[in-house]
Every structure is written in C-alpha cells, then in structure tokens.
Design a protein around this motif. Structure first.
Motif, PDB file in Angstrom:
ATOM      1  N   ILE A 384       1.137  -1.019  -0.067  1.00  0.00           N
ATOM      2  CA  ILE A 384      -0.096  -0.142  -0.061  1.00  0.00           C
ATOM      3  C   ILE A 384       0.980   1.167  -0.009  1.00  0.00           C
ATOM      4  O   ILE A 384       0.395   2.217  -0.700  1.00  0.00           O
ATOM      5  CB  ILE A 384      -0.996  -0.011   1.038  1.00  0.00           C
ATOM      6  CG1 ILE A 384      -1.808  -1.094   0.987  1.00  0.00           C
ATOM      7  CG2 ILE A 384      -1.759   1.063   1.380  1.00  0.00           C
ATOM      8  CD1 ILE A 384      -2.814  -1.226   2.338  1.00  0.00           C
ATOM      9  N   VAL A 385       1.850   1.184   0.742  1.00  0.00           N
ATOM     10  CA  VAL A 385       2.662   2.341   1.018  1.00  0.00           C
ATOM     11  C   VAL A 385       3.799   2.684   0.074  1.00  0.00           C
ATOM     12  O   VAL A 385       3.866   3.606  -0.620  1.00  0.00           O
ATOM     13  CB  VAL A 385       3.346   2.220   2.439  1.00  0.00           C
ATOM     14  CG1 VAL A 385       3.960   3.830   2.632  1.00  0.00           C
ATOM     15  CG2 VAL A 385       1.980   2.537   3.586  1.00  0.00           C
ATOM     16  N   LYS A 386       4.366   1.619  -0.253  1.00  0.00           N
ATOM     17  CA  LYS A 386       5.806   1.520  -0.837  1.00  0.00           C
ATOM     18  C   LYS A 386       5.698   1.143  -2.296  1.00  0.00           C
ATOM     19  O   LYS A 386       6.389   1.728  -3.002  1.00  0.00           O
ATOM     20  CB  LYS A 386       6.773   0.690  -0.199  1.00  0.00           C
ATOM     21  CG  LYS A 386       7.409   1.175   1.250  1.00  0.00           C
ATOM     22  CD  LYS A 386       7.954   2.494   0.822  1.00  0.00           C
ATOM     23  CE  LYS A 386       8.188   3.399   2.256  1.00  0.00           C
ATOM     24  NZ  LYS A 386       8.746   4.638   1.872  1.00  0.00           N
ATOM     25  N   GLY A 391      -3.034  -2.295  -7.955  1.00  0.00           N
ATOM     26  CA  GLY A 391      -3.812  -2.772  -6.997  1.00  0.00           C
ATOM     27  C   GLY A 391      -4.085  -2.302  -5.851  1.00  0.00           C
ATOM     28  O   GLY A 391      -4.933  -2.608  -4.759  1.00  0.00           O
ATOM     29  N   ALA A 392      -2.964  -1.539  -5.410  1.00  0.00           N
ATOM     30  CA  ALA A 392      -2.779  -1.281  -3.930  1.00  0.00           C
ATOM     31  C   ALA A 392      -4.142  -0.338  -3.213  1.00  0.00           C
ATOM     32  O   ALA A 392      -4.291  -0.801  -2.222  1.00  0.00           O
ATOM     33  CB  ALA A 392      -1.762  -0.253  -3.913  1.00  0.00           C
ATOM     34  N   ALA A 393      -4.644   0.239  -3.964  1.00  0.00           N
ATOM     35  CA  ALA A 393      -5.852   1.068  -3.574  1.00  0.00           C
ATOM     36  C   ALA A 393      -7.014  -0.092  -3.012  1.00  0.00           C
ATOM     37  O   ALA A 393      -7.511   0.080  -2.204  1.00  0.00           O
ATOM     38  CB  ALA A 393      -6.525   2.043  -4.676  1.00  0.00           C
ATOM     39  N   LEU A 394      -7.076  -0.797  -4.152  1.00  0.00           N
ATOM     40  CA  LEU A 394      -8.227  -2.023  -4.083  1.00  0.00           C
ATOM     41  C   LEU A 394      -7.859  -2.788  -2.785  1.00  0.00           C
ATOM     42  O   LEU A 394      -8.638  -2.981  -1.953  1.00  0.00           O
ATOM     43  CB  LEU A 394      -8.148  -2.763  -5.160  1.00  0.00           C
ATOM     44  CG  LEU A 394      -9.160  -4.265  -5.057  1.00  0.00           C
ATOM     45  CD1 LEU A 394     -10.579  -3.584  -5.107  1.00  0.00           C
ATOM     46  CD2 LEU A 394      -9.068  -4.995  -6.213  1.00  0.00           C
ATOM     47  N   LEU A 395      -6.465  -3.190  -2.466  1.00  0.00           N
ATOM     48  CA  LEU A 395      -6.023  -3.898  -1.531  1.00  0.00           C
ATOM     49  C   LEU A 395      -6.178  -3.142  -0.254  1.00  0.00           C
ATOM     50  O   LEU A 395      -6.859  -3.837   0.784  1.00  0.00           O
ATOM     51  CB  LEU A 395      -4.654  -4.109  -1.707  1.00  0.00           C
ATOM     52  CG  LEU A 395      -3.815  -4.981  -0.457  1.00  0.00           C
ATOM     53  CD1 LEU A 395      -4.534  -6.376  -0.458  1.00  0.00           C
ATOM     54  CD2 LEU A 395      -2.502  -5.008  -0.765  1.00  0.00           C
ATOM     55  N   GLU A 396      -5.901  -1.846  -0.076  1.00  0.00           N
ATOM     56  CA  GLU A 396      -6.413  -1.058   0.990  1.00  0.00           C
ATOM     57  C   GLU A 396      -7.792  -1.140   1.561  1.00  0.00           C
ATOM     58  O   GLU A 396      -8.131  -1.366   2.646  1.00  0.00           O
ATOM     59  CB  GLU A 396      -5.776   0.263   1.067  1.00  0.00           C
ATOM     60  CG  GLU A 396      -5.866   1.103   2.225  1.00  0.00           C
ATOM     61  CD  GLU A 396      -5.218   2.350   2.316  1.00  0.00           C
ATOM     62  OE1 GLU A 396      -4.609   2.810   1.258  1.00  0.00           O
ATOM     63  OE2 GLU A 396      -5.126   2.817   3.265  1.00  0.00           O
ATOM     64  N   SER A 397      -8.755  -0.982   0.552  1.00  0.00           N
ATOM     65  CA  SER A 397      -9.962  -0.925   0.669  1.00  0.00           C
ATOM     66  C   SER A 397     -10.509  -2.292   1.402  1.00  0.00           C
ATOM     67  O   SER A 397     -11.256  -2.412   2.076  1.00  0.00           O
ATOM     68  CB  SER A 397     -10.896  -0.866  -0.387  1.00  0.00           C
ATOM     69  OG  SER A 397     -10.393   0.744  -1.183  1.00  0.00           O
ATOM     70  N   LEU A 398     -10.128  -3.384   0.731  1.00  0.00           N
ATOM     71  CA  LEU A 398     -10.238  -4.765   0.905  1.00  0.00           C
ATOM     72  C   LEU A 398      -9.884  -5.101   2.515  1.00  0.00           C
ATOM     73  O   LEU A 398     -10.857  -5.566   3.236  1.00  0.00           O
ATOM     74  CB  LEU A 398      -9.551  -5.639   0.190  1.00  0.00           C
ATOM     75  CG  LEU A 398     -10.125  -5.919  -0.935  1.00  0.00           C
ATOM     76  CD1 LEU A 398      -9.130  -7.109  -1.905  1.00  0.00           C
ATOM     77  CD2 LEU A 398     -11.477  -6.250  -1.142  1.00  0.00           C
TER      78      LEU A 398
END
Ligand code: ADP
Ligand code: MG
Lengths: 566, 340, 361
Positions: A384-386, A391-398
């Motif tokens: 998410i950060v690095k 897909g990071a935004a999706l991952l964070e929401s998940l």
C-alpha cells in the motif's frame, strides 16, 4: 521487478479478499434475499424496509455526532499525548505507554459499565462526591447522554490513535521543526504549520480508523446510549435484529451496507489526501537528535493533567472492576460494602472449567492471531505504501471491508461463510475471522511506519545487491519495529477481548474469554465478570510487556547493525 | 383434558406398569444409555444461562460428556438454521423460548421425542410431539429492600405507574426486548381487567421515564446499587445475586408471567441416544432441583420451587406465544408510548 | 555581524557516558566573512553551530551576535532561536515536505509578518539568486538533491539575515555536484555582505570556500587561520595532518641558521622554514607529498636530500603516488604522470627548506 510487485499485490489481494469479501458478500446476498439466510429469492424489500423508517434520520444525526465527536476526541488526545511523550521534557513518561495501552485491554462493556457506575445521574460516585462537596441539587454529569458516550468512546479509541500517531511522531525528522524555529517561528507556530501538517498522514489514518471503528462500535451505545435514549446506528441495528425470535440479519445487513460505503469512501478520501508518494518521507538515517521541547512553566500543570487523565482512564475503571469483583453484588462503596468483600467470585471463576478453557483459547488466539496478522499486515502495508501498484488502492479498501461492517452483523456473515467450509466451529475459524476483521489494526500502524522509511534507505540496500526480500528483512523490518510492536499489541489485545465475532462463532471447545464474560453479563453476574475481566487485563498486560521487550531487543540489534553499516 | 387429570392419569399409568405403552418406554432407557456412552457426548445449545453445574452433573451421572453452548435468543434461530442448512448442526438437544423452537420445528429441524421424565408435567407443556416445556422464564418487578420500605413497595402492577417512582425504574427496552414486550402484552391478557386499564398502566409506567437497558442481564445491578429502586426483571436474580437486598412483587395474588422455556431433540442429532439421555436427565427431578435451587429457575416439575420467599404460593403463568410479526407490532407501539 | 563565543562548554550524557562536546571554546568569527569550522566527525562542530543558533543550550559560557548577548550563563540571558534572526542550511536541508518551493522560501517572511506583495517579490528574487526560477509551484520533495540544497539556501537568505550558518550542506550531494555547488556557494556568498559560518569535515571544501578556518578536535579549537596558513604554516601537528596528506617525522631542533631552523630527524639533518623553537626541543617535521621532488639515482650532495627506494607506485589520476622507503620510514611522494620511474628504482628526494614545515611534537 515490476512483474514481481504486481504478483505480490495480486497475491495479497487474493488472500485479503478471500478473508474479508466472503462474509461481506454473504451479508450482501442476505440483504437481497427473501428469508433468513444468504441464499434464496431475490428481493429489494429489505432495503426498502431498512431505509424508509422515518426514525432513521434522527438516528443518523446522532450517529454522526457520536462518531465524529468521539473520533475527534480520541485523535486530539492521542496527538497531545504523543507530542508530550515523544517531544517534550514532561516527567513521568512511563505513564504514557500505560495510558495508551490500558484502555485497549479493558473490555469495552466493562469500561462503559464502570463509567455508568461513576457518573450516572442517580448515584454515580463522581456525581455524589461533587454534589456533596458543592452542595448541588442535581447531578453535574449525566453519562447517559450523547456527550457521555462521546467521552467514553473517545477514551476507548484513543489508544488506537496513539499507537498510529506516536511512532510517526517519534521518527519525525526534528530538523524540520528546528529550521522553522531558526527562521523565526515560535513553538506554537512551528507546531501548527510544520509538525501537524507533516504528520498529516498519521493523523488522518488515526482519524479514519477511529471513525470506522466507532461507527461499528456497540458497547458504548448499548451501555450508555440505551439508558439515555440516544439511539445510534449500532443500537438501531441491534433493535432491528433483536425484536422477535427470528431476526432478519439481511435487513440489518442492508443498513450495514451504508456504514460500509461510508467507510470505503472515507478510505478513498484519505488515500487521495495523502497520495503524493514521496511527500511525507521524513526519517533520515542519521536523525538521532531527539531534541526535547522544554515546557517551562507548563511542565507541572501538563503533567498534572496527564496524571488526571491516567487516573480517569486507567485507575478508576480498573479500581471499579477490582472493587466489583470483591463485593457480593453491585453496591455503592461504603463500610458495609468493604465488610462484605470476599474472594468468592474469583474462586468460582477459577473453578469453572469453561472459563479456564476460554482463557487458554483466548491466549492462543491473541498470540498466534496477532503474529500471523502482523506478518500479513507487513506485506499489505508494504504494497500500500511503498509499491503503490495499481491494485494497492483495492487492497487497502479490502482490508477495511469486514472491519467497517457493524460488528453485530459481520459475525453472522462469517457464520454464513464458515458453515460452508470445514473450519466451522473450530478455533481456526475464529483465528481467520479475527485476522480478517481486524486487519486494519495491523496494517494502519505499519503503513504509517512504512511512510516514515525513506525510499533511499531501501534503494541503498537494493544497490548493495540485496534482493527485495533481504531488503525487507535487513533494512526495512528493523526500522519498522515500533510499527510492528504497535500492530502486534493492537491485534493481540483486540483478539483477547474480541466479542462480536466470537459470540457467533464460538462453539463447545472453542469458547473464548469475551463470550464467557458476555454470559456473565447476561446473567447480571458483575462480580464474576469483573474477576474474569481483571484476569483478561492481566494477560493483556503480560502480552504488551512481552511485545515491548521483544521490540526493544530487536530495535537495539537493528540500531547496532545500522551503525556498523554507516 | 384438565392438566391435573392428565397428571393423575400418568401417575396411575406409571404405577400400573403401563409405562411400557408410552412412546419411549423406560425399558428402552437402559439400551439408550449404553448407546449414548458409545456416542460419547451430547451437545446442548441453549439460551438459558449458568447451567454448567447441571451439565456437569449430567456428565457425572451418565458418563456421557455434556457440552453446553450458550446462544442468545436473538441469534438462536439464525445460528441453528444456518448450521442445519449446511448439514452441520452440531447440537443434539436445543433449548430456547417456545416461539424459537416452534420456528425450528416448522423448518423440520426437531425430532419427535417424548421423555418419560416429563410425565408429571402439565399437559400444556407438550404442545406437540417434539417440543417439551420445562420451565417459565418468569418476569416481574424487583425492588431494593433497603431503598424501599415494605410499606412503600409496590403491591400490584398498577403501583408501578405511581408518579413516586418517576426516574426510579429500570427495565429492558420495551421497543426491542422480546421478553419484556411479551410480558407487557401478557399483562393485558392475563392480569388487567380491560384493555383501557392496561393502557393506563403502560402509559403511567412510560410516564415514570424508566431507564432502558438492552436485556434483563443489566437490570439487577442498578437496583442492587441503589441507582434505581425498581426494575422489571427476573425474580431468579434473588437467588443468583444473593445476598443482594432484592425482593419481588406483586405478592397480592396477581399472577407472574413468563415465556415458557422449551427444549427438543434435533432431527439429525449427531448423538441421538445421548440426546435422549440428556433430555431425560434435564427433565428429571434432580436436574430440576438444581435449576431451581442454584439458578433460581421456575420449573414445571411438580413440587420443585426456587428458594425464593413466597414463590411457591405464586401463580406463574405462561404467556401466549407471540409470533415475530406481533412482537414487532407491539415493539413499535411501545416505542411510541415509551419514547415517542 | 561578528560572532563572539567565550568559554562555551557543553556536555552530553549518553548511555551512561559523559561526552564533552564543547570544552571551553573561545572564538571570534569576523563579520562578513566565510568562516569554517573544520574537524573530524564527532569533534563538536555541529554542537557549536547549534549553540550559536540556539537549538542547543550550552552548559556554560557566553555567545554574542553583533552587539547582542544571545546566551550567557553568567548574565542569565537566553534569547530563543526564533528571536536570533539567523539563517541556516541544515545538513538534510529540512525542506518542509508538505509545502511547495514557494511556501518553503516564503516561510521566514510570513513568520515575520511581511505583506504578501513584498513576500512575492523577495521570494522571486531569492529564487532568482539561487537559479531556481520557475520551480516555485513544485512540491518541495520533487526536487533533485542539488535543487533542494538551493531551496534551503534561498530560504536561509530570503529574510536577509546578517548571519547564515551551514551544517555540512554539501555532504548529501554526489562528488561532481558537490564541487559545482561549492563553487556556486562561494560565488553566492561573495556577492552578499553576510557572515557565513560553515561546518564541514571535508578539508578540500574548507580550503576552497573559506576566508578563515577553525580546526577543531575533541570539543576544542586547535588552530584558526586562513586556508593558506592552515595548509602551509600550521602550528599543530594535528592540523597539519588533518588538512592534507603529510609525511610526519619526529624531529629535534638543533638551532637557527641563515634564517632557517635546523633540525635532526631519522632522515638526517634538515633545514626548515623558520620557527621560534629553542635548540634541543622536540618537534614534528611535516613534508607534503607534492613538495618532495623525485630524481632517479642516488643522492647528490646538498641540503634536505634523502635517498630511498620506490616500494610502490600507484596511478591515481592526475599524478602517481609513490611510497618510498628511506631510512626505515615510508614516505609518500607525488610525481607527474609522465614519470619514467618504476617500482624498485632507487631515487633521491629533495625538498626546499620553505616546504619543510615544523609543527608541534
Ligand atoms: N543529543 C546528543 N546526545 C548525546 N551525545 C551527543 C548528542 N549530540 C552530539 N553528541 C555527542 O557530542 C559529540 C559532538 O557531536 P557533534 O557536535 O554532532 O559532532 P560533529 O558535528 O563535529 O560531527 C559527539 O561525540 C557526539 O556523539
Ligand atoms: Mg555534525
């Protein structure tokens, strides 16, 4: 390498998605299904029924005040405490660690009940004392009110905010502030124009997490809101599913969907507010001058304030618990009460085989669950950060998905899901459910820790020929130790007192502490409940101490390595 | 057939050795016990609380391990139905308020069984061939003996509406708490002479601005501590919370009301023989005695009463079971009256 | 503005050990000059600088900036940092990551309550001065190291302070950029009437940039002087050693002759640049490699000549560095890239008396 980042991202999306989408999807099905479970005829009736209640508007108004108020309180308190602790010469710093952690270890129901005992308008101890002292005719405080709820919920959520903000504050590059002072800004202006804005990601993260959490919180509205007739979303949902014997969780889920949507929107807003990748990188590998802001004349008054806060947040509720565990029934402290004290509740609790099993299970879930959860969180936060892949935004929401669903409903989602797997009715189901639901407790502190790690530090290690894994292990993880410790503590203490999932998922053999405590609460057995609650707090304390010690040990090793490399 | 007659009949039947003619003959029990021991354990889902000692006694007496999971009544149906539909219902015996078990029976989750141990129970305790009621979750008002002098104490339900109790009552939320809703409706049907009288009472109670809590569990604490003087609660707390200064009313002949506690065996019980043995034990005078004495339960076993002053003389009546639609309707109405 | 430091003392306690970071430092930094504090890492340069700005509170002593006493233990004066009206460039630049280039540079003016129009004008001028025109809207972290350094400089200069302080401002730049920036910095500072205090551990930087240099060791100032004085005529062995490559040979003073100081050392008798030292006293002979002239073959008679053998010869770019064994000593010498000498050759080394520097023992 990009390929590998993408693979890591999608791998994590698959894992986290499996964990968090399943129960929410079940609830989504349920909300569109006629009947009492997840599969059946399609209908919109539940949405219509859920959203057309005229009372809902008032409830939503209360909810907004409650949620925003308590989160503001928690965040501001956490900020002040983190600042005082990490950046000033305030005495008694050990208090801060304790202050930050103890409220996480007290089951929220107990904390709320303790406050009811202290500040109810009829005979609350504080009210009584003040009325006697100042000859008042009416109680000055009414804890059964929106402001009372905000106070208690705010105190309860403060540790989460603190554990996110304090590490960021501690690894803050002090020269940013020093330069501000050199250029003519005083302490206050520096604080407002430099320190707080630079810490914005951590502050926002704490705020968003607080909002999401208090939106789903149930204990405070139940114990304090119901007597005060202040209805918020959580109690409204409770009412919806508790009237009658065949509650319609689908309808509750239909309403829960908007809590979920709110949370998701918040997370997106948060992301876009902090989206510029390298912006808030502040740690520099040589930044070791923990300059201390002298508080001067404010030192003692501020210390007194912190002491008072500690007293309110730690001593009072724990004292109330201890007291309750010794008196035979709920009584206002008096000579008569002290004369009747005994160990009865304690011996009964320790003679109870189920309580002992619950104790073992909970400790197992806390230790193993938090460890597994933190490992998963490290990877998620890293992506998410690095990596910030697509897909990071999706991952964070998940990660927020099942977390942001109101607690009393999400458990049922998990049940609907697990019953189709061999995990049903096992301790593993609880483990998986816990990690899935409380993933943000791991990801959030780690994400703000990752934000603090300068890209150059990684790059220099990559240049030195280390693989990405080695980079992670040798360079990043040691720098992340404060975040890791915070995440582990948050998860372990949460798992130790987890109630909402457990109450739906625990079965013979997989009993856990909180469910046992709820049983006592349902029977009005406050004595036993307090005894077991204190045991729970003691275990939490042990876990927290353990985590801090291990963290310190690791950190000193890592520092030695860094210095050797330099 | 009036209950007494039926009871007498059963006694006679037992005495005359006619037991063999009943659906589950005592003669078969020896075989059941052996099978139950082979099955090893009996799993019990229940909403009744604090019954671990009874389950432990079952294990000690039969050698079959009793396993008890408490599931609150609001999650009972959804849990059991979910498990049953997935073919994973773990429970051998289920215990819940009567309306819950009726829902489960309609879904075909319960098996027919008539325990010989319930032979002496009133006739109405067996509404069909699978459900057996064994107690009443009796509800009434409690008050703090030290706060309220006996002379001042409310003697009748109507007294709760007296303005002197303003801000001094605690009760479960009448908009959502099913047992409290049923109790209020029960008063209308079984206690008050007219709907008008009843409505006056309800409005008077509401005008006293009671403090609401989520369920019965949190009701005794505020009474014990003196935060409130009176609670709409369960007299069994007088037993479980002794020596708290709690007393119950009304003592003037008005009946006490409650939802029947019922139990049944599940249709696909993993341990069917153990289930029967468990149910027999649960309904036996020994278990009933424990329930009454340790937990303060009101049981249907003749001659067994909780150790509460004067309760043996009280009339304890089952409330007509309200279906969910009716509970919701009344809940909405009480919400209007109490919170509107 | 002149800065005067008297008897400044500061110690730290870290991990149970007491470190004397500053040990009774007396120092006068002349107005409108570039003054460099030079010394090995950990010698207290940063501490001294931070005491001057006020980010660190000394234990004892007095600091004056211009005519104002900004800190004095004896008088109980402690002017806070923000009231000292200084400019500073931090080692990490301390560019505020949440602000644009413009806001970073405007900050010192905003804090002083300057009106918007003036701010815009002055920021533009400062950015122009450091050649960052057109970047003012850029987020400050989206800049290269050199650009960040210039933002930091612009920010330090914009409020026209009388004193500007630098703490190793070039150490985060790569070698080439460092050299360019150093020259630029010298030019910038030359154009301004400003007292610059510059901290570095890099001798080349110090020599190239400074009007005068103070060399520090272990919390004290060892020697102060112009770059030439420090390089060619250092008084202290430590300074001579620190400021450049040197062959340091223990020596005994024989006496003065012909305006030169005569000594004995392991290499034999040497005539050295004059120094008031009594006969028989101990000193150190300092020979810079670039002043050792190599000739093929054995010694020809004459003053200040030694014979030796080349042990190693390394090409280091512009020159060869030779290690020469002479009288059991290993001497470092330089020779041009076109040399015909080879390892193992016997050579004679000659050095002019004025390049034979005597420093403290
Ligand atoms: N905050 C501090 N706490 C403890 N020791 C310090 C601190 N700052 C500096 N020191 C010690 O003081 C000495 C001087 O440090 P410093 O002034 O930073 O050196 P320099 O800038 O010359 O490298 C060093 O030994 C250093 O370890
Ligand atoms: Mg330094």
């Amino acid at each position: 390498m990009n390929d590998r980042s993408a693979r890591l991202t999608y791998g994590l999306i698959a894992i986290v998605g499996a964990l968090t989408v399943a129960p929410v999807a079940m609830l989504a099905f349920g909300s569109f299904t006629a009947g009492l479970d997840a599969f059946g005829h399609f209908t919109l009736a539940k949405y219509v029924a859920a959203y057309t209640d005229p009372a809902l508007l008032k409830v939503l108004g209360n909810t907004v005040i409650f949620v925003v108020g308590s989160t503001l309180l928690a965040t501001v308190l956490a900020l002040v405490l983190a600042y005082l602790n990490t950046r000033t010469d305030i005495p008694g710093k050990f208090l801060f660690g304790v202050l930050a952690i103890v409220p996480m270890m007290i089951p929220h129901v107990l904390f709320s009940v303790a406050w009811a005992l202290l500040a109810n308008p009829s005979n609350g101890l504080i009210n009584r004392a003040l009325m006697d002292a100042f000859a008042l005719d009416s109680a000055p405080f009414d804890i059964y009110s929106l402001s009372g709820m905000i106070l208690v919920e705010g105190l309860l959520n403060m540790p989460i905010a603190y554990l996110i903000i304090a590490p960021a504050m501690a690894s803050f590059d002090v020269s940013l502030e020093e330069s501000s002072r050199v250029f003519g800004a005083g302490t206050w202006r520096t604080l407002l124009r430099i320190t707080l804005p630079v810490l914005r990601p951590a502050i926002l993260a704490a705020f968003v997490l607080g909002i999401v959490r208090s939106l789903a919180s149930y204990a405070v509205p139940r114990v304090l809101g119901m007597p005060g007739r202040v209805e918020v979303l959580a109690t409204y949902l409770f009412e919806m599913i508790s009237v009658g014997f065949a509650p319609d969780y689908g309808k509750a889920a239909a309403l829960g969907m908007s809590a979920l949507a709110t949370s998701i929107v918040l997370i997106w807003v948060y992301r876009s507010l902090t989206s510029e990748g390298g912006r808030f990188v502040t740690i520099s590998s040589r930044g070791w001058r923990p300059t201390v802001v002298p508080l001067g004349r404010m030192r003692m008054p501020l210390f007194a304030l912190v002491t008072l806060l500690s007293f309110i947040v730690i001593v009072l509720p724990v004292a109330v618990l201890a007291y309750t565990s010794f008196v035979p029934y709920s009584m206002v402290p008096s000579m008569q009460a002290f004369a009747q004290m005994s160990w009865r509740h304690w011996t009964e609790v320790f003679a109870d085989a189920t309580s002992l099993l619950a104790l073992r299970n909970s400790v197992f879930l806390a230790v193993v669950g938090a460890t597994v959860g933190v490992v998963l969180s490290i990877f998620v936060a890293y992506v998410i950060v690095k990596l910030r892949t697509r897909g990071a935004a999706l991952l964070e929401s998940l990660t927020y998905l099942s977390f942001s669903f109101p607690g009393i409903v999400i458990g049922v989602g998990f049940m609907w899901f697990f019953v189709h797997t061999p995990l049903y009715a096992t301790l593993t189901a609880l483990l998986v459910g816990y990690i899935a639901t409380y993933l943000p407790y791991g990801v959030r502190p780690l994400a703000s820790a990752f934000v603090q790690v300068h890209a150059h530090l990684e790059e220099s290690s990559l240049v030195c020929g280390a693989s990405r894994m080695t980079t992670m292990r040798r360079i990043i993880v040691p720098l992340l130790i404060p975040g890791v410790v915070a995440a582990w503590i948050l998860m372990a203490t949460m798992f130790l007192r987890e109630l909402t999932l457990s109450v739906v998922l625990s079965r013979p053999g997989s009993e856990v502490l909180a469910v046992q405590i709820l049983g006592f609460a349902d029977d009005g057995l406050w004595g036993k409940l307090s005894a077991l609650g204190i045991v729970m707090i003691a275990i939490s304390t042990a876990l927290v101490l353990l985590a801090s010690l291990v963290g310190r040990w690791f950190a000193s090793g890592a520092k030695a390595r860094l210095e050797a490399n330099a | 057939m009036p209950p007494l007659d039926r009871r007498t009949f059963l006694h006679l039947a037992g005495g005359a050795g006619l037991a063999a003619a009943l659906p589950s003959a005592l003669a078969a029990e020896g075989g059941d016990l052996a099978k139950a021991k082979a099955e090893g354990r009996a799993v019990f889902y229940a909403n009744i609380t604090a019954v671990e000692p009874v389950v432990a006694a079952f294990t000690a007496e039969t050698g079959v391990k009793g396993e008890y999971t408490r599931i609150s009544s609001s999650k009972f149906v959804s849990t059991v139905v979910t498990e049953a539909q997935a073919g994973k219902l773990l429970a051998d015996v289920v215990q819940a308020p009567l309306p819950v078990l009726e829902l489960l029976r309609e879904k075909g989750i319960l098996a027919p069984y008539r325990s010989p141990a319930a032979a002496g129970f009133p006739d109405w305790s067996r509404p069909d061939d699978s459900i057996q009621m064994f107690g009443i979750e009796y509800v009434s008002y409690l008050y703090n003996k030290t706060q309220v002098k006996d002379a001042d104490a409310p003697k009748r339900y109507e007294d709760l509406a007296d303005a002197k109790w303003k801000n001094r009552i605690v009760m479960a939320d009448p908009a959502s708490h099913a047992s409290t809703i049923s109790w209020l409706v029960g008063l209308k049907e079984k206690v008050f002479a007219s709907e008008n009288d009843w409505m006056t009472f309800v409005k008077g109670l509401a005008a006293n601005r009671p403090m609401f809590v989520a369920s019965f569990g949190p009701t005794p604490a505020p009474i014990e501590s003196g935060e409130k003087a009176i609670g709409i609660s369960m007299p069994k707390y007088i037993v479980t919370k002794a020596p708290a200064p709690l007393a119950w009313g009304p003592r003037g002949g008005q009946p006490l009301l409650g939802t029947p506690r019922a139990m049944a065996i599940t249709a696909k019980a993993p341990h069917p023989a153990a289930a029967r043995v468990f149910m027999d034990f649960w309904l036996s005078p020994k278990a009933a005695g424990m329930l009454a004495k340790d937990v303060g339960e009101y049981v249907l076993t003749p001659g067994v009463f909780p150790p509460i002053d004067g309760i043996h003389a009280a009339k304890v009546l089952p409330i007509r079971d309200l279906d969910d639609a009716e509970i919701q309707k009344w809940g909405a109405q009480f919400k209007q009256i109490f919170k509107g | 503005m002149e800065i005067r430091v008297e008897g400044l003392t500061k110690h730290y306690v870290a991990e149970g050990r007491t470190v004397k970071a500053l040990d009774r430092v007396d120092l006068t930094i002349p107005a409108n000059r570039i003054f460099t504090l030079l010394g090995p890492s950990g010698c207290g340069k940063t501490t001294l600088l931070r005491c001057i700005v006020g980010l660190e509170t000394p234990d004892d002593g007095e600091i004056r900036i211009g005519n104002e006493v900004v800190w004095s233990r004896a008088r109980g004066v402690a002017v806070p940092t923000e009231k000292r009206g200084l400019g500073m460039v931090f080692q990490t630049y301390a560019i505020w990551p949440h602000m644009s280039v413009f806001d970073n540079v405007a900050y010192p003016l905003q804090v002083r309550g300057v009106d918007r129009a003036t701010i815009a004008k002055k920021v533009a001028a400062a950015l122009q001065f450091v050649q960052l025109v057109g970047l003012d809207r850029r987020s400050a972290t989206r800049l290269s190291g050199g650009q960040q350094q210039r933002v930091a400089l612009a920010r330090a200069l914009v409020a026209e302070p009388k004193v500007i302080l630098f703490d190793e401002p070039l150490s985060n730049l790569d070698a080439k950029l460092r050299e360019e920036t150093r020259k630029e910095l010298k030019r910038f500072l030359g154009e301004l009437d400003i007292t610059a205090v510059y901290v570095t551990h890099d001798r080349v930087e110090a020599l190239a940039l400074s009007d005068s240099i103070a060399v520090m060791r272990a919390g004290s100032i060892v020697e102060i002087g112009s770059p030439q004085k420090i390089y060619f005529h250092a008084d202290h062995r430590f300074v001579a050693d620190f400021i450049g490559r040197a062959n340091l040979i223990p020596a005994t003073v024989r006496g003065q002759a012909d305006g030169l100081t005569m000594i004995d050392c392991a290499l034999g008798a040497f005539a050295c640049a004059p120094r008031e030292l009594p006969p028989g006293s101990e000193a150190t002979l300092c020979l810079r490699p670039e002043f050792l002239h190599l000739h093929e073959g054995a010694t020809r008679p004459g003053h200040n000549v030694v014979t030796g053998r080349i042990e190693s010869l390394a090409f280091v770019g512009e020159v060869y560095e030779a290690e020469i064994r002479a009288a059991d000593l290993l001497l470092l010498a330089r020779t041009g890239p076109d040399t015909a000498l080879r390892e193992g050759d016997t050579v004679s080394l000659a050095v002019e008396p004025e390049h034979c520097l005597l420093v403290s023992a």
